[in-house]
Design an enzyme around this catalytic site. Structure first.
Site, mmCIF file in Angstrom:
data_model
loop_
_atom_site.group_PDB
_atom_site.id
_atom_site.type_symbol
_atom_site.label_atom_id
_atom_site.label_comp_id
_atom_site.label_asym_id
_atom_site.label_seq_id
_atom_site.Cartn_x
_atom_site.Cartn_y
_atom_site.Cartn_z
ATOM 1 N N THR A 28 7.902 -17.255 -3.617
ATOM 2 C CA THR A 28 8.765 -16.449 -4.487
ATOM 3 C C THR A 28 8.734 -14.980 -4.066
ATOM 4 O OG1 THR A 28 6.894 -16.372 -6.003
ATOM 5 C CG2 THR A 28 8.597 -17.969 -6.494
ATOM 6 N N SER A 244 1.815 -8.476 -8.717
ATOM 7 C CA SER A 244 2.762 -9.557 -8.454
ATOM 8 C C SER A 244 4.089 -8.896 -8.109
ATOM 9 C CB SER A 244 2.942 -10.423 -9.706
ATOM 10 O OG SER A 244 3.584 -9.663 -10.717
ATOM 11 N N LYS A 245 5.036 -9.729 -7.753
ATOM 12 C CA LYS A 245 6.356 -9.178 -7.458
ATOM 13 C C LYS A 245 6.900 -8.447 -8.698
ATOM 14 C CE LYS A 245 9.898 -11.734 -6.893
ATOM 15 N NZ LYS A 245 10.829 -12.786 -6.499
ATOM 16 N N GLN A 246 6.663 -9.065 -9.867
ATOM 17 C CA GLN A 246 7.162 -8.485 -11.121
ATOM 18 C C GLN A 246 6.554 -7.106 -11.399
ATOM 19 O OE1 GLN A 246 6.106 -11.693 -10.910
ATOM 20 N NE2 GLN A 246 8.178 -12.538 -10.949
#
Ligand code: GLU
Length: 306
Positions: A28, A244-246
Site C-alpha cells: 500500500t 505510516s503512509k497516513q
C-alpha cells in the site's frame, strides 16, 4: 466449536523441523523506516535462530494497493541486503485457496453471510459487529462472510509482550473473512498462508497485537497450528501515532542503504560502533547477529521517532 480440516500441502521443505519466520508487507506504499525496522527485527531473529526468513506480499486489496509498491519493497530489501529464502509468495496467487477455506467454514456453519454495510453499522454506532445477520437467511444485495465468535476469551503468550487476553465477542464481534466485494479479508489469508508456509515464529509490529485473537480463533476453526509470536515496538511520531503512509512517513531512500541499516539498528537498541560507519548493510547484519537480542525489546510497545 469443532475445527474443520483444511487439507493443503505445505510450502515448507522441512515442515515442523525448525524456525521459519516471515515479513509480510502490504503493497500500500513503499517501505518507510518504521516498516523497515520491523523487517530488520524479524530478519535478525530468524537468522540468529538458524531459521529461514520468508517474504510474503499481501496484495489482496487492489483498491488500497499503490502501483509499483511491491517492486519498490523488494528493491529496498534487496538494496539493504535483507535476503529472503524461497520465492516470494504473492497472496494474489492464492485467492482460490482462501475462497475454498471460506466455503468450508460456511458449509460447517462456522461462518455466515452478512449484508450489513459499513454505513448501516456506523449509523447504529456499533463499535463491534452486533450479530444482526447471525440468523438472517435471505439477503438483498452483496454479502460478506463473517466468522462466528463465541464467548470464550482468547489468550496467548507473546514472547515479548507477555500474556495477551481478549474476548472477540467484546472487541470485534463476528468478524469479516470475505468482504462484500468478494475479496478475502487479511485475517483469513494471513492464517492460511502462515500455515502453508510452515511459519513457526511471527515477529511483527505491536500495531497488529489486536489481530492475533481473530487469527487464533480462525486457526482453531481450521485446525491449523499456532505459531509463536513476538510483537516488536512500532516507531511512533511526536503525537504517538505509528509511522505510516497516513501519518506522512516517507519511503526509504535506497541510495543510502548503509545509513538506513544503521538507523534501523539504532531504533532496535543496537547502535553500531564507529568503525562500522559506512559499512555495507550485510556487515552490519553480521555484527548485529552477535550483538543484538530481541529480548532487549521486551515489554516495549512503541519507540519515539528521532
Ligand atoms: N500485511 C500486514 C501489514 O503490512 C502485516 C501482516 C502480518 O505481519 O501479519 O501491516
Amino acid at each position: 466449536m469443532p475445527g474443520i480440516p483444511v487439507t493443503q500441502a505445505t510450502d515448507n521443505p522441512s515442515p515442523g523441523s525448525r524456525y521459519v519466520g516471515r515479513f509480510a508487507p502490504s503493497p500500500t506504499g513503499p517501505l518507510h523506516i518504521g516498516s523497515l525496522t520491523t523487517a530488520v527485527a524479524s530478519y535478525l531473529h530468524a537468522r540468529q535462530s538458524g531459521g529461514e526468513w520468508l517474504l510474503r506480499i499481501e496484495d489482496i486489496d487492489p483498491p488500497r494497493e499503490v502501483a509499483g509498491a511491491s517492486e519498490r519493497i523488494l528493491a529496498a530489501l534487496d538494496a539493504l541486503e535483507l535476503h529472503w529464502d524461497r520465492p516470494v509468495l504473492y497472496q494474489s496467487s492464492r485467492l482460490e485457496i482462501y475462497k475454498e477455506a471460506a466455503r468450508q467454514l460456511f458449509g460447517a456453519g462456522l461462518a455466515y453471510r452478512c449484508s450489513c454495510s459499513r454505513s448501516q453499522l456506523r449509523a447504529k454506532g456499533a463499535t463491534r459487529y452486533p450479530g444482526i445477520c447471525r440468523t438472517r437467511t435471505t439477503h438483498d444485495g452483496p454479502t460478506a462472510l463473517r466468522a462466528r465468535v463465541d464467548d470464550a476469551g482468547e489468550s496467548f503468550v507473546d514472547d515479548l509482550q507477555g500474556v495477551v487476553r481478549s474476548t472477540l465477542r467484546e472487541s470485534t464481534g463476528d468478524f469479516v473473512i470475505v468482504r462484500r466485494d468478494g475479496l478475502p479479508a487479511y485475517h483469513l489469508a494471513a492464517v492460511l498462508d502462515d500455515a502453508f508456509q510452515g511459519v513457526t515464529t511471527i515477529v511483527r509490529g505491536t500495531d497488529l497485537l489486536d489481530t492475533t485473537a481473530a487469527h487464533g480463533h480462525l486457526r482453531k476453526l481450521l485446525n491449523l497450528p499456532d505459531p509463536r509470536y513476538l510483537h516488536v515496538p512500532v516507531i511512533v511520531n511526536a503525537r504517538d501515532r505509528k509511522l505510516s503512509k497516513q501519518t506522512g512517513a516517507r519511503g526509504v531512500d535506497i541510495g543510502a542503504s548503509a545509513e538506513l541499516a544503521a538507523t534501523a539498528l539504532d531504533y532496535l537498541g543496537a547502535p553500531i560502533p564507529d568503525d562500522l560507519r559506512g559499512a555495507r548493510p550485510a556487515e552490519l547484519w553480521t555484527w548485529a547477529r552477535q550483538h543484538w537480542s530481541v529480548e532487549s525489546l521486551k515489554g516495549m510497545r512503541s519507540i519515539r521517532e528521532r
